[in-house]
Each structure stands twice: as C-alpha cells, then as structure tokens.
Scaffold this motif. Structure first.
Motif, mmCIF file in Angstrom:
data_model
loop_
_atom_site.group_PDB
_atom_site.id
_atom_site.type_symbol
_atom_site.label_atom_id
_atom_site.label_comp_id
_atom_site.label_asym_id
_atom_site.label_seq_id
_atom_site.Cartn_x
_atom_site.Cartn_y
_atom_site.Cartn_z
ATOM 1 N N GLU A 21 -24.928 -0.750 -22.607
ATOM 2 C CA GLU A 21 -26.022 -1.054 -23.536
ATOM 3 C C GLU A 21 -26.505 0.215 -24.251
ATOM 4 O OE1 GLU A 21 -25.873 -4.977 -23.376
ATOM 5 O OE2 GLU A 21 -27.480 -3.940 -24.440
ATOM 6 N N VAL A 22 -26.580 1.337 -23.530
ATOM 7 C CA VAL A 22 -27.000 2.596 -24.159
ATOM 8 C C VAL A 22 -25.958 3.024 -25.192
ATOM 9 C CG1 VAL A 22 -27.418 5.062 -23.750
ATOM 10 C CG2 VAL A 22 -28.419 3.360 -22.225
ATOM 11 N N LEU A 23 -24.692 2.832 -24.834
ATOM 12 C CA LEU A 23 -23.587 3.154 -25.752
ATOM 13 C C LEU A 23 -23.736 2.310 -27.025
ATOM 14 C CD1 LEU A 23 -21.286 5.103 -24.951
ATOM 15 C CD2 LEU A 23 -19.813 3.090 -24.641
ATOM 16 N N ARG A 24 -23.952 1.000 -26.831
ATOM 17 C CA ARG A 24 -24.027 0.088 -27.986
ATOM 18 C C ARG A 24 -25.235 0.408 -28.864
ATOM 19 N NH1 ARG A 24 -25.194 -6.222 -27.313
ATOM 20 N NH2 ARG A 24 -23.611 -6.000 -25.726
ATOM 21 N N TRP A 25 -26.425 0.521 -28.278
ATOM 22 C CA TRP A 25 -27.620 0.661 -29.111
ATOM 23 C C TRP A 25 -27.760 2.046 -29.719
ATOM 24 C CZ3 TRP A 25 -29.517 -3.312 -31.282
ATOM 25 C CH2 TRP A 25 -29.327 -4.565 -30.681
ATOM 26 N N SER A 26 -27.181 3.076 -29.088
ATOM 27 C CA SER A 26 -27.195 4.395 -29.749
ATOM 28 C C SER A 26 -26.284 4.338 -30.976
ATOM 29 C CB SER A 26 -26.754 5.480 -28.777
ATOM 30 O OG SER A 26 -25.533 5.143 -28.175
ATOM 31 N N GLY A 27 -25.157 3.615 -30.853
ATOM 32 C CA GLY A 27 -24.252 3.469 -31.999
ATOM 33 C C GLY A 27 -24.907 2.684 -33.130
ATOM 34 N N VAL A 28 -25.582 1.581 -32.778
ATOM 35 C CA VAL A 28 -26.274 0.765 -33.793
ATOM 36 C C VAL A 28 -27.341 1.604 -34.485
ATOM 37 C CG1 VAL A 28 -27.825 -1.220 -34.109
ATOM 38 C CG2 VAL A 28 -25.826 -1.432 -32.612
ATOM 39 N N LEU A 29 -28.101 2.376 -33.704
ATOM 40 C CA LEU A 29 -29.165 3.205 -34.287
ATOM 41 C C LEU A 29 -28.585 4.241 -35.248
ATOM 42 C CD1 LEU A 29 -32.128 4.061 -34.470
ATOM 43 C CD2 LEU A 29 -31.740 5.537 -32.472
ATOM 44 N N TRP A 30 -27.480 4.898 -34.857
ATOM 45 C CA TRP A 30 -26.874 5.897 -35.744
ATOM 46 C C TRP A 30 -26.449 5.255 -37.054
ATOM 47 C CZ3 TRP A 30 -23.254 8.148 -31.395
ATOM 48 C CH2 TRP A 30 -24.027 8.924 -30.529
ATOM 49 N N GLY A 31 -25.849 4.078 -36.965
ATOM 50 C CA GLY A 31 -25.407 3.380 -38.178
ATOM 51 C C GLY A 31 -26.579 3.063 -39.092
ATOM 52 N N LEU A 32 -27.678 2.576 -38.493
ATOM 53 C CA LEU A 32 -28.859 2.217 -39.296
ATOM 54 C C LEU A 32 -29.506 3.459 -39.904
ATOM 55 C CD1 LEU A 32 -30.384 -0.575 -37.051
ATOM 56 C CD2 LEU A 32 -29.708 -0.829 -39.440
ATOM 57 N N LEU A 33 -29.507 4.556 -39.168
ATOM 58 C CA LEU A 33 -30.099 5.792 -39.708
ATOM 59 C C LEU A 33 -29.336 6.253 -40.946
ATOM 60 C CD1 LEU A 33 -30.882 7.801 -36.434
ATOM 61 C CD2 LEU A 33 -32.550 6.931 -38.092
ATOM 62 N N VAL A 34 -28.008 6.189 -40.879
ATOM 63 C CA VAL A 34 -27.195 6.597 -42.041
ATOM 64 C C VAL A 34 -27.501 5.671 -43.225
ATOM 65 C CG1 VAL A 34 -24.843 6.764 -42.947
ATOM 66 C CG2 VAL A 34 -25.354 7.600 -40.625
ATOM 67 N N ALA A 35 -27.505 4.358 -42.957
ATOM 68 C CA ALA A 35 -27.779 3.391 -44.040
ATOM 69 C C ALA A 35 -29.168 3.625 -44.629
ATOM 70 C CB ALA A 35 -27.676 1.972 -43.483
ATOM 71 N N GLN A 36 -30.161 3.890 -43.756
ATOM 72 C CA GLN A 36 -31.539 4.051 -44.227
ATOM 73 C C GLN A 36 -31.713 5.342 -45.035
ATOM 74 O OE1 GLN A 36 -33.872 2.485 -44.995
ATOM 75 N NE2 GLN A 36 -35.812 2.818 -44.017
ATOM 76 N N MET A 37 -31.040 6.408 -44.573
ATOM 77 C CA MET A 37 -31.121 7.664 -45.325
ATOM 78 C C MET A 37 -30.518 7.469 -46.717
ATOM 79 S SD MET A 37 -32.691 9.888 -43.486
ATOM 80 C CE MET A 37 -32.286 11.503 -44.144
ATOM 81 N N LEU A 38 -29.379 6.795 -46.766
ATOM 82 C CA LEU A 38 -28.744 6.541 -48.070
ATOM 83 C C LEU A 38 -29.665 5.673 -48.929
ATOM 84 C CD1 LEU A 38 -25.043 5.865 -46.938
ATOM 85 C CD2 LEU A 38 -25.948 7.906 -48.117
ATOM 86 N N ALA A 39 -30.274 4.660 -48.304
ATOM 87 C CA ALA A 39 -31.183 3.773 -49.052
ATOM 88 C C ALA A 39 -32.383 4.562 -49.563
ATOM 89 C CB ALA A 39 -31.651 2.643 -48.144
ATOM 90 N N GLY A 40 -32.859 5.524 -48.772
ATOM 91 C CA GLY A 40 -34.005 6.332 -49.199
ATOM 92 C C GLY A 40 -33.674 7.149 -50.436
ATOM 93 N N PHE A 41 -32.515 7.813 -50.402
ATOM 94 C CA PHE A 41 -32.138 8.627 -51.563
ATOM 95 C C PHE A 41 -31.843 7.735 -52.762
ATOM 96 C CE2 PHE A 41 -32.409 12.900 -50.169
ATOM 97 C CZ PHE A 41 -32.162 12.892 -48.796
ATOM 98 N N ALA A 42 -31.230 6.579 -52.500
ATOM 99 C CA ALA A 42 -30.976 5.647 -53.615
ATOM 100 C C ALA A 42 -32.303 5.158 -54.189
ATOM 101 C CB ALA A 42 -30.147 4.467 -53.115
#
Ligand code: HEM
Length: 353
Positions: free
Chosen positions: A286-307
């Motif tokens: 579960e830690v493996l899965r949710w750390s991966g999900v969080l990293w993915g969302l952080l990248v998407a959110q950072m890109l969305a912020g700059f966009a």
C-alpha cells in the motif's frame, strides 16, 4: 454461525430487523451478511465513499461560484437568498450561488445520515463513529465560514484583504473535510484504526508533509482570489504580473500571489522525498502504491499550475487545478494513513522508525 464474541482489534456491527446478531466487521464476515441480504452495515462504507465523491463535486461547484463572481448572487443575505427562501425569477449569478448553497446543504444532510448510520450499525468506540462526527463538525464549520464571508460582504469584487484570509481558511477546512471523509470511508470499510502516538519520525515527518500541502492549498486560494480581482488590464498572468505585484501600490493579496508557485516547488520536493523515505521505513504494497500515485499527481499538478499561468488561468483550467489539488491531498492522506498503519521496520536499537 459467526463467533458471538468479537476478537480484539476487530469491530462489531449490529444488524436491524430484530435479528440482533453481533458480526465481526472485517471484510470476510461482511460478505457473509451480504449473502444473507441483511446488510444495513454494508450501506455505511457505500455512503461514506459516495459522500467523499459528492463533496469533491460540491468543492468544484464552489470554485465555479468564485470564477463566475456569483458569490453575491444572493446579496449579503445568508442563509436566505436575497431575503427569501427560494429566489423568484433569479439571475444567473443567483442560480449559481443558490445552487451552491443547496448542494452544500445536501452534503450537510449526507453527513447527518453518515452519523446516524455509523451509530446504528457499529459498536461503541468504532472509529467510523468518530470519523462521521468529525465530518459533520467540519461541514458545519464550512457552512459558517461561507456564511461569515457573505455576511461580511467578502464576495464578488470585494478586495478586502480579510477575504484572502477567509478564502484560505475555507480551503484548509475543505481539505480537512476531505481527509475526514476519506478516513471515515476507510474505517467503515473495516480498515485499521490510526494510532498517532508512538509513530516516531514517520509520524512527525508525515504530519509535516500534510501541513505543508495544507498551507500550499491556502496560498493557492489567495492566488486564485488575486487572479479574480487583480488581473492586469490585458488579462495576462506572468512575469508582468510578478513585477506588478511587487509595485508599492500592490495589495497584500497581490503580493501573496507569487508565493504559491514557489511553495508548490518546495512542497512537491518534500512530498517526493517523504514517499521515498516511507517506502524504506514502512515498506508494504500500500505504501508502494500510494507513494507512486502521489508522485504522479504531483507531476500532473505542477504541470497544471504552470499551464494555469501560461494560459492566464481560464475557468476550466482553474477547475482542473482545483480537482488535482483535491486528489493530491487525498493521495497524501492515504499514503500517510497506510504508512502509519503498516508494520514498521524498527532499527537495531528498537527505536520506532
Ligand atoms: C502540488 C502542487 C500544487 C497544489 C497542491 C496547488 C493547489 C492549488 C489550490 C488548492 C489552488 C486554489 C484553487 C481554488 O481555490 O479554486 C491553487 C490555485 C492556483 N495555483 Fe496552484 N497548486 C500547485 C502548484 C501550482 C504551481 C506549480 C503553479 C504555478 C506555477 C500554480 C499556480 C496556481 C494559480 C495561478 C492559481 C490560481 C488560479 C486557480 O485557481 O487555478 N499552482 N493551487
């Protein structure tokens, strides 16, 4: 026939229709009661997950109120709308604001139903009861903050600096509400209790990550307000805005606007590191899965912020950014919950990791 006495650590549920039968709530037994069709207890996790999804929609509609400037659609009346219960021949702004009040009101009714069901189908001390009560408390607070904002006229084109503060509190309370709803849904689904004491560094560093994300969200709400109230004449949002925001005449809301992206870089770096660290010290699927999900969302959110900045923060981009912000927060809460309820790797000295 199920054991009459519940084993330590698992939870009990009482079923209705006169068949008082104590059932162990862990998923295995739940399925048993589903087969027998008597599963009022099954409705608790369903209602909790539905309430979580519904409240994310209410939050997005709340942003539509801000983006359209419809916050004063009911005048400075609350809880009445323009002095009446149901506005007659409403303007578009009145429809938007009034529907936001109705949908927020419905999430209040959902929270009351959640409390009633949690107390009806779980035993004394069940964490879902605490989660449901916390959810109801935060929803009442959400309504009060919204009411204060209207009664103080901190809506529509108001540039009162207090509005930035109230908007930030509103966003922080919204994130806390989503966190409470997520935990209630997990506990109603039979997931383990979260013990905060004795969690050592994992507890402290995880809490720091959630607080950073909360502050980032609050700064984002102030930035959103800045974009609503202080868009430069040509509508551009960019370096020109930063120079403008630091002119002597700029208001505090404008000055704070640039803080958010900077804080976003810092917070994302910290949360990325926290994920790596928790994977090492609280290893588990579960830690493996949710750390991966969080990293993915952080990248998407950072890109969305700059966009968001590059596109001059159009309404649809603001909604996407807010949706990703809610999902990033929920993923961070889920990672911390899983890490702090996962068996820990204790160091040779036996100190809690
Ligand atoms: C993990 C990263 C981030 C999170 C969690 C986050 C979160 C948020 C939140 C909660 C809001 C308020 C939305 C509202 O009240 O409707 C917001 C607004 C905003 N954010 Fe971010 N943000 C992040 C990264 C960024 C970055 C990197 C930038 C720009 C470089 C950025 C630019 C903006 C802008 C311009 C707004 C105001 C316009 C709007 O409402 O979308 N954000 N952000």
């Amino acid at each position: 026939m199920l054991p009459s006495r519940a084993v330590a650590g698992s939870w009990q549920v009482r079923l209705h229709r006169g068949a008082k039968r104590k059932v162990n709530l862990l998923s295995g037994t739940l399925k048993a009661s589903a087969q027998t069709g008597a599963g009022l207890g099954l409705w608790l996790p369903r209602l909790a997950w539905a309430a979580l999804a519904y409240n994310v929609l209410v939050i997005l509609w709340g942003a539509v109120v801000r983006i359209t400037g419809a916050g004063a659609g009911c005048g400075d009346h609350w809880p009445l709308c323009n002095g009446v219960v149901v506005p007659q021949s409403p303007t578009l702004h009145t429809v938007i604001e009034f529907s936001h009040r109705l949908t927020s009101g419905a999430s209040g009714l959902l929270a009351i139903a959640l409390v009633a069901l949690a107390f009806a189908v779980t035993g004394k001390g069940h964490p879902a009861r605490f989660g449901a009560l916390l959810t109801l408390g935060l929803i009442i607070l959400e309504g009060l903050v919204g009411g204060v904002q209207v009664l103080l006229g901190l809506t529509a084109q108001s540039t009162d600096p207090a509005r930035g503060f109230v908007q930030g509190i509103h966003l922080a309370n919204t994130f806390a509400l989503l966190g409470a709803l997520l935990l209630t849904a997990l506990w109603a689904s039979g997931q383990p209790l979260l013990r905060l004491r004795g969690q050592g560094r994992a507890g402290a560093l995880s809490a720091a990550g959630l607080v950073l994300l909360l502050i980032l969200g609050m700064a984002g709400a102030v930035t959103a307000l800045g974009d609503l109230l202080f868009l430069p004449a040509d509508g551009s949002v960019g370096i020109g805005t930063v120079k403008h925001d630091y002119a002597a005449t700029a208001s505090i809301i404008e000055k704070l606007r640039v803080v958010h992206p900077m804080l976003a870089v810092l917070t994302s770096a910290y949360l990325a590191w926290l994920g790596v660290w928790l994977r090492r010290l609280r290893p588990g699927a579960e830690v493996l899965r949710w750390s991966g999900v969080l990293w993915g969302l952080l990248v998407a959110q950072m890109l969305a912020g700059f966009a968001n900045i590059a596109l001059h923060a159009p309404g649809w981009m603001q909604l996407l950014h807010l949706l990703l912000a809610c999902l990033t927060w929920l993923a961070a809460v889920m990672l911390v919950y899983r890490a702090l309820t996962t068996l820990r790797v204790s160091s040779v000295s036996g100190a809690a990791a």
